[in-house]
Scaffold this active site. Sequence first.
Site, PDB file in Angstrom:
ATOM      1  N   GLN A 171     -27.938  -9.194 -54.521  1.00 54.25           N
ATOM      2  CA  GLN A 171     -27.308  -7.841 -54.398  1.00 54.25           C
ATOM      3  C   GLN A 171     -26.126  -8.391 -53.328  1.00 54.25           C
ATOM      4  O   GLN A 171     -26.245  -8.360 -52.448  1.00 54.25           O
ATOM      5  CB  GLN A 171     -28.387  -6.949 -53.997  1.00 54.25           C
ATOM      6  CG  GLN A 171     -27.846  -5.463 -53.699  1.00 54.25           C
ATOM      7  CD  GLN A 171     -28.480  -4.809 -52.809  1.00 54.25           C
ATOM      8  OE1 GLN A 171     -29.209  -5.034 -51.899  1.00 54.25           O
ATOM      9  NE2 GLN A 171     -28.279  -3.347 -52.797  1.00 54.25           N
ATOM     10  N   ARG A 200     -30.202  -6.075 -36.039  1.00 51.83           N
ATOM     11  CA  ARG A 200     -31.036  -5.825 -34.785  1.00 51.83           C
ATOM     12  C   ARG A 200     -31.682  -6.902 -34.191  1.00 51.83           C
ATOM     13  O   ARG A 200     -32.116  -7.172 -33.075  1.00 51.83           O
ATOM     14  CB  ARG A 200     -31.720  -4.461 -34.495  1.00 51.83           C
ATOM     15  CG  ARG A 200     -30.785  -3.463 -34.448  1.00 51.83           C
ATOM     16  CD  ARG A 200     -31.534  -1.930 -35.161  1.00 51.83           C
ATOM     17  NE  ARG A 200     -32.514  -1.898 -34.189  1.00 51.83           N
ATOM     18  CZ  ARG A 200     -33.847  -0.929 -34.507  1.00 51.83           C
ATOM     19  NH1 ARG A 200     -33.655  -0.465 -35.738  1.00 51.83           N
ATOM     20  NH2 ARG A 200     -34.771  -1.037 -33.564  1.00 51.83           N
TER      21      ARG A 200
HETATM   22  C1  UD1 Z   1     -35.679   3.424 -46.125  1.00 54.24           C
HETATM   23  C2  UD1 Z   1     -35.860   4.749 -47.114  1.00 54.24           C
HETATM   24  C3  UD1 Z   1     -36.839   5.672 -46.106  1.00 54.24           C
HETATM   25  C4  UD1 Z   1     -37.940   5.113 -45.406  1.00 54.24           C
HETATM   26  C5  UD1 Z   1     -37.708   3.770 -44.905  1.00 54.24           C
HETATM   27  C6  UD1 Z   1     -38.729   3.163 -44.276  1.00 54.24           C
HETATM   28  C7  UD1 Z   1     -34.284   4.875 -48.642  1.00 54.24           C
HETATM   29  C8  UD1 Z   1     -32.926   5.395 -49.097  1.00 54.24           C
HETATM   30  N1  UD1 Z   1     -34.610   4.981 -47.474  1.00 54.24           N
HETATM   31  O1  UD1 Z   1     -34.825   3.819 -45.331  1.00 54.24           O
HETATM   32  O2  UD1 Z   1     -36.849   6.742 -46.880  1.00 54.24           O
HETATM   33  O3  UD1 Z   1     -38.510   5.952 -44.639  1.00 54.24           O
HETATM   34  O4  UD1 Z   1     -36.850   2.823 -45.809  1.00 54.24           O
HETATM   35  O5  UD1 Z   1     -38.541   2.045 -43.524  1.00 54.24           O
HETATM   36  O6  UD1 Z   1     -34.687   3.926 -49.508  1.00 54.24           O
HETATM   37  N2  UD1 Z   1     -32.351  -3.107 -48.654  1.00 54.24           N
HETATM   38  C9  UD1 Z   1     -31.569  -4.026 -49.615  1.00 54.24           C
HETATM   39  N3  UD1 Z   1     -30.531  -3.745 -50.234  1.00 54.24           N
HETATM   40  C10 UD1 Z   1     -29.880  -2.673 -49.703  1.00 54.24           C
HETATM   41  C11 UD1 Z   1     -30.363  -1.788 -48.643  1.00 54.24           C
HETATM   42  C12 UD1 Z   1     -31.898  -1.990 -48.204  1.00 54.24           C
HETATM   43  O7  UD1 Z   1     -32.646  -4.889 -50.190  1.00 54.24           O
HETATM   44  O8  UD1 Z   1     -28.643  -2.402 -50.193  1.00 54.24           O
HETATM   45  C13 UD1 Z   1     -33.711  -3.530 -48.190  1.00 54.24           C
HETATM   46  C14 UD1 Z   1     -33.753  -3.835 -46.836  1.00 54.24           C
HETATM   47  O9  UD1 Z   1     -33.738  -5.180 -46.654  1.00 54.24           O
HETATM   48  C15 UD1 Z   1     -35.175  -3.355 -46.286  1.00 54.24           C
HETATM   49  C16 UD1 Z   1     -35.391  -2.012 -47.209  1.00 54.24           C
HETATM   50  O10 UD1 Z   1     -34.490  -2.295 -48.346  1.00 54.24           O
HETATM   51  O11 UD1 Z   1     -36.013  -4.337 -46.571  1.00 54.24           O
HETATM   52  C17 UD1 Z   1     -34.949  -0.834 -46.424  1.00 54.24           C
HETATM   53  O12 UD1 Z   1     -33.752  -0.919 -46.265  1.00 54.24           O
HETATM   54  P1  UD1 Z   1     -33.131  -0.157 -44.831  1.00 54.24           P
HETATM   55  O13 UD1 Z   1     -31.951  -0.049 -44.704  1.00 54.24           O
HETATM   56  O14 UD1 Z   1     -34.371  -0.607 -43.704  1.00 54.24           O
HETATM   57  O15 UD1 Z   1     -33.734   1.337 -45.482  1.00 54.24           O
HETATM   58  P2  UD1 Z   1     -34.013   2.830 -44.321  1.00 54.24           P
HETATM   59  O16 UD1 Z   1     -32.513   3.240 -44.122  1.00 54.24           O
HETATM   60  O17 UD1 Z   1     -34.807   2.165 -43.319  1.00 54.24           O
END
Ligand code: UD1
Length: 452
Positions: free
Chosen positions: A73, A13
Amino acid sequence: MNIVILAAGQGKRMRSDLPKVLHALAGRPLLAHVLDTASSLTPESICVVYGHGGEAVRETMAPAAPGVAWARQEPQLGTGHAVMQALPYLTGAAQTVVLYGDVPLTRPETLRRLCDAAGDGLGLLTVELDDPTGYGRIVRDNDRVRRIVEQKDASAAEQAIREVNTGIMVIPTARLKTWLAKLGNDNAQKEYYLTDVVALAVAEGVAVATAHPDSVWETLGVNSRSQMATLERIYQRNIAERLLEDGVALADPGRLDVRGSLLSGKDCSIDINCVFEGNVIIGDGVSIGPNCVLKNVRIAAGTRIEAFCHIDSADIGARCSLGPYARIRPATVLDDEVHIGNFVEVKASQIGAGTKAGHLSYIGDASLGKNVNVGAGTITCNYDGANKHRTVIEDDVFIGSDTQLIAPVRVGRGATLAAGTTLTKDAPDGQLTLSRAEQKSIRGWKRPVKKK
Ligand code: UD1
Ligand code: CA
């Protein structure tokens, strides 16, 4: 403690080619803020999990982050999968704290409080939101945390829960590996959710504690440019409050931007729309007019900077006055009580105490002594098209207006240069030097008249 910073997400986004965590908040990448917070906790290890944007994140950040481990990752299969990539870099420290690279404003005190609350169990940083949409919900049973359910997997009843997971958590390192190995991806997003460790902890009788930040903004993340702008304002507002508490008079705390650090003495005042970059130090009683940009500058006590000045990498003495519209470029040192007026540019020059250049001048690669008067329109011609040369002007020199000094050239102590002089050779001490066609008037001369 170990700290794992998740920073592999794409940040679609943002609509940008730059990986999200490299976007700047207060002039520095989001990830740099999180790394600062992490380091301030003096952990045994820090590991950043990166991925989206290839090596850009690591290549940009690693040089300024010695001792940080980088785990790639690829592909990104969820937050649980992200933490798995960090496992090889964790030490035996009891607690592993998970931070997000796109959540830059969490205060170290809050994280310490979370770690204390967790003890040897699991700790979750949670907040209550009026609109919890999008977040993982904290499911409790008689006040005790049972699990976290993600928005997309939540029932209508669960979606009504207002306590949400900020994502920041503390996990007992000894359990982390086995818990991560048990995660599945049988959920709405087909991801390995880190949040599922909560239910695993509960099943094994490991205590799950929650802690809360003083302010919700500490847990806000950046997913869009709009959120970025919101966080920037929060960050700037916090800095403005700190400056006010320190005794700086800010004309408007909402119109100030500090992109780095600003240290101030007593009784300083800063008018609206000023931008401070890098390390800026201002002494007692310094006043800064509206619309100034100051980058890596030290300004001694009592100096006034008038409106619209641009000052970069300079050292300014006490009781000077600059501007309005002065431009001070790198490697400039002004002694005390120097006056640099409007539309004067100074570059890589040293200017002695009491010297004045009030109007429309260029002073580059020059050394000026004390009490020199630089007339309007004076130019040091420092560049011959290939090389730069220095101009030396000794104490008590008077330079008439519209003078060019063709460097390298020296003006001796107490010399006077007449207005309009083009100086190509050194001017001796104490004498008047001029280069100017002699003035004449033609008697009886008639102006041409237009032919009919
Ligand atoms: C996550 C949480 C949710 C929380 C929210 C807060 C999980 C499953 N869910 O959801 O409970 O309320 O954050 O913002 O954890 N990231 C990686 N690798 C990945 C996926 C994500 O490094 O494969 C990092 C992203 O860059 C980000 C963070 O993890 O900084 C959160 O990822 P995002 O996809 O935003 O999680 P949400 O679905 O928002
Ligand atoms: Ca998110």
